[in-house]
Structure formats: C-alpha cells, structure tokens
Design an enzyme around this catalytic site. Structure first.
Site, mmCIF file in Angstrom:
data_model
loop_
_atom_site.group_PDB
_atom_site.id
_atom_site.type_symbol
_atom_site.label_atom_id
_atom_site.label_comp_id
_atom_site.label_asym_id
_atom_site.label_seq_id
_atom_site.Cartn_x
_atom_site.Cartn_y
_atom_site.Cartn_z
ATOM 1 N N HIS A 82 36.076 52.872 24.308
ATOM 2 C CA HIS A 82 36.662 52.415 25.475
ATOM 3 C C HIS A 82 38.079 52.314 25.190
ATOM 4 C CE1 HIS A 82 36.605 49.715 28.688
ATOM 5 N NE2 HIS A 82 37.684 48.938 28.365
ATOM 6 N N ASP A 161 29.687 40.191 34.972
ATOM 7 C CA ASP A 161 30.937 40.455 34.981
ATOM 8 C C ASP A 161 31.303 40.903 36.148
ATOM 9 O OD1 ASP A 161 33.053 41.395 33.407
ATOM 10 O OD2 ASP A 161 32.375 43.261 34.054
ATOM 11 N N ARG A 168 38.309 37.232 39.201
ATOM 12 C CA ARG A 168 39.409 37.279 38.431
ATOM 13 C C ARG A 168 40.531 38.136 38.984
ATOM 14 N NH1 ARG A 168 37.446 39.902 33.434
ATOM 15 N NH2 ARG A 168 39.502 39.821 32.596
ATOM 16 N N SER A 183 34.121 40.800 29.074
ATOM 17 C CA SER A 183 33.999 41.810 30.369
ATOM 18 C C SER A 183 33.581 43.067 29.538
ATOM 19 C CB SER A 183 35.275 41.825 31.296
ATOM 20 O OG SER A 183 35.038 42.756 32.197
ATOM 21 N N LYS A 187 29.301 44.831 28.672
ATOM 22 C CA LYS A 187 28.934 46.110 29.183
ATOM 23 C C LYS A 187 28.618 47.162 28.076
ATOM 24 C CE LYS A 187 32.575 45.957 31.992
ATOM 25 N NZ LYS A 187 33.578 45.888 32.964
HETATM 26 N N1 URA Z 1 38.349 46.161 31.974
HETATM 27 C C1 URA Z 1 37.227 45.558 32.065
HETATM 28 O O1 URA Z 1 35.979 46.224 32.286
HETATM 29 N N2 URA Z 1 37.196 44.251 32.351
HETATM 30 C C2 URA Z 1 38.458 43.514 31.924
HETATM 31 O O2 URA Z 1 38.506 42.274 32.023
HETATM 32 C C3 URA Z 1 39.651 44.216 31.685
HETATM 33 C C4 URA Z 1 39.443 45.638 31.879
#
Ligand code: URA
Length: 433
Positions: A82, A161, A168, A183, A187
């Site tokens: 990621h 999320d 957000r 967040s 995932k």
């Molecule tokens: N990417 C995400 O998936 N979540 C966040 O909070 C910030 C970047």
C-alpha cells in the site's frame, strides 16, 4: 449507549472502549446514527487522537462492517503493498508483475483517483478492454493463474470506511493518524493478504509533511497489522516532485512498461518499485535476504518474465495485451504542446501537487467523484530535480485534448530554479519493520 457520550468523552481527551467504537462504526455504516454526530466524533478524534487500543478497535470494527476475502485456495503466502499516494505514483503496475514473476502471489485492491492524485484503477483502465472491477471469482482466478490480481475495491469491503471517509472528506478530518490507519488497515485486513509492505509518503505534497509524522503513521499501521498477525514492513519515501516522467493514465502505463522492459532503471521510480518488490519477495519467502531479492527482481526484468506476467494478467482479464508492445493502441491525446524553460539554471524543485492539479484540469484526474476521465491526456515531465536546463529547453510536454489551451504560465510556475548545482535528498528516508 449514547453517541453524545462518546463525543463528549473524546472531546475531553478520554479513551473509548472497543464496545463504544463498535457501536459508532456499526451505527454509522447502517445509517442509524446521524452524520453530524459521526462528524463531531471524527473532529474530536482529529484533535485528541486515539490510543493504540482504540485504533485497533476502530480498524477491527471497520474491517468487520463488510466482507473478508478468503485467499486460502491460492497456495503460498500472499503479499500486498500500500502506498499513501502521490502524483505520478505508479509502482503497483511495476512491482505487481515483478513479484508475481518471482513466484510470490500479489493480491491488490486499488482506488480511483480524486483531486490531484491519480488512482491505480484509472491507470489500469487505460489498457483497452482490461476489466478493472473483478468479481471475487475473477480475482481469485487471476491470482491463481498469474499470481497477480488487481481490482477496484468492491463496495462490500469495509463499507463503514466508505461512509466515514466520505464524511472525513467534507469535514477536513482526513489528516489524522488513527483515522488513516484504521481506514487503510481495515481494507487491507479484509483483503486477506498475509503480509503487507507500506510505502508511506513524506513531503510537502503528501498527507504527512514531516518525517516525524510519516514515522508515526507508519508505526501506527505496522502495529495494527502485526496485532492482527499480518507480517508488516514500511518504507518512508520522499514525496515532492512527481514520481517518474509520466502523469496521466495511458502515459503512466507506457512508463511502467518501459521500466519492465529494462529502461529507466536508475530512476527514482524504478529504484523505489524494485526495492518495494524486493521487500515483498523477502516477506513472501522467495528470498532470505534483501540483496538476494533485489538480484531476483533484476533477473525478472532482464529475462522479460515480469513484462510477460503483466501481458498474461492483462489478457486473462479481457485487456489488449498487444497495447503493451504497441503504444499506439493505448488512448492518445489530441495534441502535444511543448512548454519551454523561460530561463537557464538548475531545477531546484518541481511542485508535484500543482502538476497533479494541472493534469486533472486536462482531464487526467477527477475534480468530482463522478467526472469521466480522458485516459489519453497528461503531462510528460522532461525536467528533473537537480538537472541543468538551458533557456528554451523543453521542460514539459502537455498531452491535451484537441483544441485545449492549457495555461502555460502555470506550468512554468511549477519549477523552482537555482543558479548553482544542488544535490537531491535520497528518496528513501527510513525503513521500519
Ligand atoms: N487512503 C485511505 O484509504 N484512507 C485514508 O484515510 C487516507 C488515504
């Protein structure tokens, strides 16, 4: 339990219990709690933070709001990556095929771009015909047959999320270490990989502007992943200028293919992709040392197996694999406009964020979630930080729609000049395990 009490506790800097966190997340996802109460709690979290226990509870509650993928039908360790994202960041398209070609399964879910940063899904979508939203069965088939799978995040993965991120986004509460951790990690945990390497970006155009903040975010994500039995590593990398020469979806595919062909091997983009891939190979058990893994990465480039894996992945998922060898089959811009340096000097800095916005204005990115992209447009960055440039040299090529008149002065303004030669800070700022 009353949402008011949770907000009040957090406003005063107290900690929420796992039950309270779960109550909030479940209510937010189900739509039984008003958005204004979730928004108030998000703002209180931004200011007051969360303990490691609270962050863990939030991550788990968000993960459990949806489906969890079972990858056990594919043998071996599954390793994901990621990146917290940046302009021109296209490492997934390079390292995914490399890692797979070296024998480690690489399952990845990606996002679409919004604002000045692009999304991996949009870059893959520039390959004609390639299906970028795979069903679970298609995802597993791709992983089993090519060891690489990439799909847009489905709505049933961590739906809480999705709901909270949208809030957000409109309440200036994105930049919070516990919220970003939960967040991303919810995932990733739902995605089912055994190991995860993180590329945490640090710099003026990233979420985390200082090494201290980037380190804190990396530590937070590593702690949450490890607490759930995931093998974790993190690199903290510099993010200021665009990564690589291409900004814009089809152009970025071309750049990735060129790197997989063995070109541009000494660039920051290639070095970063190779290093991340090597970390993944060690985590996946394909190498015992980083040096050994780096050597394997180079073999996969030299013998063509990494590019062959990308071709197989594209063909299996309905895409035009021939477009990887014949770029004229990829989406093209209507016109190419050269931007020339208006002075001589050394390039001291390139404003990646400003270029990302200019690329978005060309149609390469979305201002609004529902915008339709022009996959052929973008910017070829000709100048590099540290490079000596003569007045009149081409610094950018703008790949624009026919008839478009991009603001050339705004392109000129993205460069900061120096009269003296300068040394560029290294791209790798720190590593964490
Ligand atoms: N990417 C995400 O998936 N979540 C966040 O909070 C910030 C970047």
């Amino acid at each position: 339990m009353r949402m008011y009490d949770l907000i009040y506790t957090k406003k005063l800097g107290g900690a929420l219990s796992p039950e309270e966190v779960a109550f909030w997340v479940q209510g937010a996802a189900a739509g039984t709690l008003p958005d204004e109460q979730s928004a108030a709690l998000l703002m209180a979290i931004c200011w007051r933070g969360m303990t490691t226990e609270e962050t863990l509870a939030l991550t788990l509650a968000m993960r459990d709001s949806g489906k969890r993928l079972d990858l056990s039908s594919v043998p071996g360790l599954k390793v994901d990556k990621h990146s917290t994202g940046g302009v021109g960041d296209k490492t997934t398209l390079i390292l995914g095929p490399i890692v797979a070609a070296c024998g480690v399964a690489c399952p990845m879910f990606s996002g679409r771009g919004l604002g000045h940063t692009g999304g991996t899904v949009d870059k893959f979508a520039a390959i004609p015909g390639l299906k970028v939203e795979l069903s679970e069965a298609e995802f597993l088939r791709s992983l089993a047959e090519t060891k690489f799978a990439n799909s847009a995040q489905t709505d049933d993965i961590a739906p809480a999320d999705k709901k909270l991120y949208a809030l957000r986004d409109v309440t200036a509460t994105v930049e919070s270490i516990p919220l970003i951790t939960a967040s991303i990690m919810s995932k990733k945990l739902a995605g089912g990989a055994d190991a995860l390497v993180l590329d945490v970006k640090c710099g003026p155009t990233a979420f985390m502007k200082t090494l201290e903040d980037a380190t804190a975010l990396a530590q937070s994500m590593v702690a949450v992943g490890q607490a759930h039995g995931m093998q974790m590593r993190a690199l903290i990398t510099r993010m200021d200028a665009p990564l690589g020469w291409a900004i814009g979806n089809a152009l970025e595919v071309m750049e990735c293919v060129e790197i997989l062909r063995g070109e541009h091997g000494d660039t920051e983009l290639a070095q970063m992709s190779f290093r991340l891939a090597a970390e993944m190979l060690v985590m996946g058990g394909a190498a015992t040392t980083l040096e050994g893994a780096q050597a394997r990465v180079q073999v996969s480039i030299k013998d063509g197996s990494a590019l062959a894996t990308l071709r197989r992945f594209v063909a299996l998922n309905g895409g035009d694999a021939a477009s990887l060898d014949d770029f004229s089959r990829l989406p093209q811009a209507g016109q190419i406009i050269a931007v020339r340096a208006d002075r001589a000097g050394f390039v001291a800095a390139i404003d990646g964020r400003a270029l990302g916005i200019l690329a978005m204005d060309l149609g390469a990115g979305r201002r609004d979630r529902n915008d339709i992209l022009d996959l052929g447009v973008g910017i070829r960055v000709r100048a590099q930080v540290g490079q000596q440039v003569a007045a009149g040299d081409i610094i950018y090529e703008i790949h624009a729609k026919a008839g478009a008149t991009p603001p050339l002065a705004a392109y000129q303004a993205t460069l900061t000049w120096s009269d003296a030669a300068l040394t560029q800070a290294p791209w790798l700022l720190a590593t964490l395990t």
